[in-house]
Write a protein that holds these residues in place. Sequence first.
Motif, PDB file in Angstrom:
ATOM      1  N   THR A   1       0.851  -1.177   0.000  1.00  0.00           N
ATOM      2  CA  THR A   1       0.000   0.000   0.000  1.00  0.00           C
ATOM      3  C   THR A   1       0.890   1.231   0.000  1.00  0.00           C
ATOM      4  O   THR A   1       1.956   1.232   0.639  1.00  0.00           O
ATOM      5  CB  THR A   1      -0.942   0.016   1.211  1.00  0.00           C
ATOM      6  OG1 THR A   1      -1.768   1.183   1.158  1.00  0.00           O
ATOM      7  CG2 THR A   1      -0.183   0.009   2.524  1.00  0.00           C
ATOM      8  N   GLN A   2       0.482   2.262  -0.732  1.00  0.00           N
ATOM      9  CA  GLN A   2       1.307   3.465  -0.895  1.00  0.00           C
ATOM     10  C   GLN A   2       2.677   3.111  -1.474  1.00  0.00           C
ATOM     11  O   GLN A   2       3.659   3.810  -1.254  1.00  0.00           O
ATOM     12  CB  GLN A   2       1.471   4.215   0.424  1.00  0.00           C
ATOM     13  CG  GLN A   2       0.178   4.672   1.053  1.00  0.00           C
ATOM     14  CD  GLN A   2       0.337   5.292   2.420  1.00  0.00           C
ATOM     15  OE1 GLN A   2      -0.640   5.482   3.129  1.00  0.00           O
ATOM     16  NE2 GLN A   2       1.563   5.613   2.812  1.00  0.00           N
TER      17      GLN A   2
ATOM     18  N   GLY B   1      -9.714   6.557   0.226  1.00  0.00           N
ATOM     19  CA  GLY B   1      -8.386   7.056  -0.079  1.00  0.00           C
ATOM     20  C   GLY B   1      -7.529   6.087  -0.859  1.00  0.00           C
ATOM     21  O   GLY B   1      -6.330   6.317  -1.025  1.00  0.00           O
TER      22      GLY B   1
ATOM     23  N   PRO C   1      -2.750   4.381  -4.031  1.00  0.00           N
ATOM     24  CA  PRO C   1      -3.451   5.425  -3.272  1.00  0.00           C
ATOM     25  C   PRO C   1      -4.208   6.378  -4.190  1.00  0.00           C
ATOM     26  O   PRO C   1      -3.975   6.452  -5.400  1.00  0.00           O
ATOM     27  CB  PRO C   1      -2.319   6.147  -2.536  1.00  0.00           C
ATOM     28  CG  PRO C   1      -1.118   5.920  -3.395  1.00  0.00           C
ATOM     29  CD  PRO C   1      -1.291   4.559  -4.006  1.00  0.00           C
TER      30      PRO C   1
ATOM     31  N   ASP D   1      -9.665   6.325  10.336  1.00  0.00           N
ATOM     32  CA  ASP D   1      -8.607   6.295   9.326  1.00  0.00           C
ATOM     33  C   ASP D   1      -8.294   7.721   8.873  1.00  0.00           C
ATOM     34  O   ASP D   1      -9.204   8.521   8.623  1.00  0.00           O
ATOM     35  CB  ASP D   1      -9.043   5.441   8.131  1.00  0.00           C
ATOM     36  CG  ASP D   1      -7.907   5.181   7.163  1.00  0.00           C
ATOM     37  OD1 ASP D   1      -7.129   4.247   7.396  1.00  0.00           O
ATOM     38  OD2 ASP D   1      -7.801   5.917   6.155  1.00  0.00           O
TER      39      ASP D   1
ATOM     40  N   LYS E   1      -5.634   9.815   6.097  1.00  0.00           N
ATOM     41  CA  LYS E   1      -4.636   9.738   5.030  1.00  0.00           C
ATOM     42  C   LYS E   1      -4.217  11.143   4.623  1.00  0.00           C
ATOM     43  O   LYS E   1      -5.054  12.035   4.451  1.00  0.00           O
ATOM     44  CB  LYS E   1      -5.185   8.978   3.823  1.00  0.00           C
ATOM     45  CG  LYS E   1      -5.414   7.490   4.064  1.00  0.00           C
ATOM     46  CD  LYS E   1      -5.891   6.794   2.808  1.00  0.00           C
ATOM     47  CE  LYS E   1      -5.928   5.269   3.003  1.00  0.00           C
ATOM     48  NZ  LYS E   1      -7.039   4.844   3.851  1.00  0.00           N
TER      49      LYS E   1
ATOM     50  N   GLY F   1      -1.300  13.315   1.976  1.00  0.00           N
ATOM     51  CA  GLY F   1      -0.374  13.194   0.861  1.00  0.00           C
ATOM     52  C   GLY F   1       0.178  14.539   0.456  1.00  0.00           C
ATOM     53  O   GLY F   1      -0.528  15.550   0.483  1.00  0.00           O
TER      54      GLY F   1
ATOM     55  N   ARG G   1       3.481  10.167   1.692  1.00  0.00           N
ATOM     56  CA  ARG G   1       2.127   9.863   2.155  1.00  0.00           C
ATOM     57  C   ARG G   1       2.190   9.285   3.567  1.00  0.00           C
ATOM     58  O   ARG G   1       3.160   8.632   3.944  1.00  0.00           O
ATOM     59  CB  ARG G   1       1.431   8.885   1.228  1.00  0.00           C
ATOM     60  CG  ARG G   1       1.180   9.472  -0.176  1.00  0.00           C
ATOM     61  CD  ARG G   1       0.150   8.696  -0.913  1.00  0.00           C
ATOM     62  NE  ARG G   1      -0.025   9.171  -2.279  1.00  0.00           N
ATOM     63  CZ  ARG G   1      -1.164   9.600  -2.791  1.00  0.00           C
ATOM     64  NH1 ARG G   1      -2.251   9.634  -2.043  1.00  0.00           N
ATOM     65  NH2 ARG G   1      -1.252   9.980  -4.060  1.00  0.00           N
ATOM     66  N   TYR G   2       1.095   9.528   4.290  1.00  0.00           N
ATOM     67  CA  TYR G   2       0.963   9.021   5.658  1.00  0.00           C
ATOM     68  C   TYR G   2      -0.444   8.476   5.843  1.00  0.00           C
ATOM     69  O   TYR G   2      -1.424   9.103   5.428  1.00  0.00           O
ATOM     70  CB  TYR G   2       1.236  10.127   6.675  1.00  0.00           C
ATOM     71  CG  TYR G   2       0.892   9.739   8.100  1.00  0.00           C
ATOM     72  CD1 TYR G   2       1.653   8.808   8.793  1.00  0.00           C
ATOM     73  CD2 TYR G   2      -0.209  10.297   8.738  1.00  0.00           C
ATOM     74  CE1 TYR G   2       1.330   8.449  10.098  1.00  0.00           C
ATOM     75  CE2 TYR G   2      -0.536   9.953  10.043  1.00  0.00           C
ATOM     76  CZ  TYR G   2       0.240   9.015  10.709  1.00  0.00           C
ATOM     77  OH  TYR G   2      -0.092   8.654  11.998  1.00  0.00           O
ATOM     78  N   ASN G   3      -0.531   7.307   6.448  1.00  0.00           N
ATOM     79  CA  ASN G   3      -1.821   6.688   6.748  1.00  0.00           C
ATOM     80  C   ASN G   3      -1.835   6.231   8.205  1.00  0.00           C
ATOM     81  O   ASN G   3      -0.946   5.490   8.638  1.00  0.00           O
ATOM     82  CB  ASN G   3      -2.071   5.501   5.823  1.00  0.00           C
ATOM     83  CG  ASN G   3      -3.387   4.793   6.073  1.00  0.00           C
ATOM     84  OD1 ASN G   3      -3.551   3.628   5.750  1.00  0.00           O
ATOM     85  ND2 ASN G   3      -4.367   5.484   6.646  1.00  0.00           N
ATOM     86  N   TYR G   4      -2.824   6.728   8.950  1.00  0.00           N
ATOM     87  CA  TYR G   4      -3.040   6.271  10.327  1.00  0.00           C
ATOM     88  C   TYR G   4      -4.365   5.535  10.367  1.00  0.00           C
ATOM     89  O   TYR G   4      -5.396   6.068   9.938  1.00  0.00           O
ATOM     90  CB  TYR G   4      -3.065   7.444  11.291  1.00  0.00           C
ATOM     91  CG  TYR G   4      -3.541   7.070  12.684  1.00  0.00           C
ATOM     92  CD1 TYR G   4      -2.735   6.307  13.526  1.00  0.00           C
ATOM     93  CD2 TYR G   4      -4.790   7.466  13.141  1.00  0.00           C
ATOM     94  CE1 TYR G   4      -3.171   5.948  14.797  1.00  0.00           C
ATOM     95  CE2 TYR G   4      -5.227   7.120  14.406  1.00  0.00           C
ATOM     96  CZ  TYR G   4      -4.417   6.362  15.235  1.00  0.00           C
ATOM     97  OH  TYR G   4      -4.851   6.004  16.490  1.00  0.00           O
ATOM     98  N   ASN G   5      -4.346   4.308  10.869  1.00  0.00           N
ATOM     99  CA  ASN G   5      -5.553   3.506  10.975  1.00  0.00           C
ATOM    100  C   ASN G   5      -5.652   2.928  12.381  1.00  0.00           C
ATOM    101  O   ASN G   5      -4.697   2.314  12.871  1.00  0.00           O
ATOM    102  CB  ASN G   5      -5.546   2.374   9.935  1.00  0.00           C
ATOM    103  CG  ASN G   5      -6.834   1.571   9.935  1.00  0.00           C
ATOM    104  OD1 ASN G   5      -7.009   0.651  10.711  1.00  0.00           O
ATOM    105  ND2 ASN G   5      -7.737   1.931   9.027  1.00  0.00           N
TER     106      ASN G   5
END
Length: 762
Positions: A174-175, A196, A224, A292, A294, A296, A309-313
Motif C-alpha cells: 500500500t502506498q 483514499g 493510493p 482512518d 490519510k 499526501g 504519504r501518511y496513513n493512520y488507521n
Amino acid sequence: MKIKLIFIFFVFGLTIQGQNSLKGIVLNENQEPIENAEVYIELLHIGTTTEEDGSFVLKNIPKGNHKLTVNYLGYDTKNINIQATENDLEINIKLLPTIFHMDEVILSTPFHRLQSENVMKIESKSIQSLQKNGAPTLIESLTSIPGVEQFSTGTGIGKPVIRGLTGNRVLVYTQGVRLENQQFGDEHGLGLNESGIESVEIIKGPASLLYGSDALGGVLYFNPEKFAYQNDTKINISQDFFSNTLGSATSVGVKTSKDIFKFLVRGTYNTHSDYEIPNGDRITNTRFNEKDLKLGLGLNLNNYVSEIRYNYNDAEIGITEGINDQSTSKTLELPYQDIQNHIISLHNHFFLNKAKIDLNLGYVINNRKEFEEHEEEDHGFEPHEEEEHMEAALDMKLQTFTYDAKYYFPNFKKFETIMGVQGMFQSNKNFGEEILIPDATTNDIGFLATSIYNMNDKSLVQAGLRYDHRNLSTDSYEIHHHEHDEDESHEGDEIEIVDAIDKTYGNFTFSLGYKTKIFDKIVTRLNLASGFRAPNLAELTSYGVHHGTNRFEIGNPNLESERNFQTDLSLEYGNEHFEIFANGFYNSLNNYIYASPTGEFEDDYAVYEYIQNDAELYGGEFGIHLHPHPLDWLHLESNFEMVIGKQKNGDYLPLIPANKWSNTVRGEFAGNKIFDDIYLAMNLDSFFDQNKTNDFEANTEGYNLLNFRSGGNINFNKVEIQINFSINNLLDKEYISHLSALKIDEIPNPGRNFVLGLNFTI
C-alpha cells in the motif's frame, strides 16, 4: 540535523529551472474532439481533463522519457511514450471506441505498461467499481475478482486468499511500500480502509522476483488516491449505510494541486454492530469501529519528483465467542483487538535524461493489542509506558523500515532493463503479560535484474533473476503455566523456556514470461516463475495458547524455506460483442508449512505442531462476457474459478476455497447531462460443496447467493453525486462459508444486507 539539511538543499538544488509543457488534442475515430478525457502521467502525478474542443495542457514536466496515459469511458486506453527535452511538446491523440472496459496502467510491475501490453496477467480494479458491490470491508469487496477469496472471522476480520494461499504467502503493498502487521495470524485482518485508495492490482502467482519473501502466493497492490488535476481543487464526501450491521461509513477528503506542489487529506470513520444471521440472531461481539486518516504531499521539480504519504488507521475489532447476549451496541465487549497502524512512504524519481532512478522508502508501525478477561496477577512482565484503563493481555509493537532502489537503463534497441536492490529492517517487541511471538529482529536484502525484449508488435519476452538473504534472530522467553488445585486456589507457576534462535535463509528466484498474439484477436501469456517464503516467527517459535485459533501451538525452529515453481497459461479472445478468457495454473510447493494436530491437549486446548510437507495446487479461472448487438445496454457475464490443493502424500491441504460460479446480468445506460452512468444488475454466486478437505477440517455444503446492484450519477452544476444501492444475499440464505473461521462452531455468515452509498464531489 546536518544530514536533513543537506538532503533538503539537495532536493531543492535539483532546480526549479525552465519547465517543459505538453499540449495536445484528443479526438475520436471521426476526428471529433473528446471532452473530459483523462490525460495523466502516472509517475509524475500530473494530470488534467480535456476541454470542450479536446485540448489539454500539462505543465512542469521533467526532462526525460515518460508514459502518457489517455483514457475515456467507451474508448481504448492509449499509453504513449514521450521524450521531454528543452522544448515544449505538442501531440494529437486519436482514441478508438471499445465496448467492454478501459485499459489500466499496471504499477505493481516495474515497467508500468498497460495491462494489454503486460507479459503477466494481472487483475486491476478501481475501488469505485468494487464499491458497487456494497461490501462492508475492503477485503470482502475483492472477492468479486475471480481467484480471490477471503478467510473471515465475522465481518470485521478478513484475510486475502489467492488461489488457495493466504497469510504470509500473500504480500500486501500500500502506498508503494510493504505492509507488515503480524499477518501470520488467522484472526489478523487486512488493516486497510478502502477510502483514499484508487485501485487494486492482484498478481495471482509467485512474485518473489519483484518483492522477495512472502510473495510466494501472490501480491495485493493498493494504489493510493490520485492527487487533484493541475491547478484544481476537489472536495469529496461519501456516506454508506449497512442494514445488517446497522453500520455507517463516513469519509471526507480535500485535495488541491498546483504546478509544483500537491496536497490531499482524507478522514474516515466506520462503525458496525454485531452482524445478523437469517434467523434474526446477532453474532455477539462481531462489532467493530475504525478511524482512518490519510495525508499526501507531492513535489514536482525539473528533474525530480517526490511524493510523501501518511496513513493512520485505528481499528477496534470484537472477537466473538458465539451467540450470547443480543445487542445492537457498537461498544466493544471482551475479548477484542485494538490495532493501530502508521504507514509512512516516500517515493523519489530522479530523471537522468534517458535513464531514471526510483528510490522508495517506507516505515510501518503496527501496535497490536488484545484485551481479555484475565487474572490480575504480577508475573514480572515489564509494563507498557502508556497508562491504560485496562492492561492489554497481548501488546506487540512491530516496526518495519523498507527500502527499494531501482535503476532504469536507457532503452537499448528493443530492450528495457531494470536493476535494483530491496531490503527490510524489522523489530518486534512485547509489552503485554502474554507472549505470542518473541522479541525479534529481521534483516532482509535482495538484488534483482529484469528485462523486457520487444520482439515485434505482437510478441514480448520478459525475464528476471533475484537473490535474497534474510537473517532472523529472537530472544528467549518464558511461558508461565498456572497450576491450580481442586478448589482452584493458586499453588504456583510452571515455567517453560523457549530458546532464542538465530537463522539465516538465502534464496534465488527467477521468472520467464512470453506474451503474443496467436491471431489478430487471440492473446496468450505463458509465465514460469519460482518463489520462496522464509518461515515466520509464529511457525518457528510459538509455544502456547493462540486464542484467535483456539489451539495450543508449538513452533518448529528447524523449518526450512518454502519454495515453489508455478506455471501460468492464459488465453484471451475479444471482439466488439464477445470476450472470453481462460487462466490455468499449476503450483508445485516444496516444504509447505502448516499446523497439524498431535491428538494431545494442553491447558484444555488441542495441541498443534508446525510441520512441513511437499504440496501442489492447480486450477484456474474461466470467464465470458457477452455484449449482444443491437442491445448495446446489455452485458452478460459468467466466471468460474476452482483450485485444488493436495499434499504429495495424497492428503488435501486445509482452507482451500470451494469452487465458485458467478453469473451477472447488467444493464448500463448512458443517460443525459444530468443523469448518466446508470446501471442495474442481478448477480448469482454459486459455491459448490467442498469435500476435498484435510482430515482435521470439516466439509461444507454448497449454496447460492443472489445479489442486486443499481446506481448512477447525478450532475448538478459543478457537483457530481454518485449513488450506489445494493442488496447482498437478497433471499436471506443461511449458509456457512468454507473459509469462515466460525464454521467450527457452526455459526452462519451474515444474512440479507441493504447497502446505500452516496458520494458527493465538488
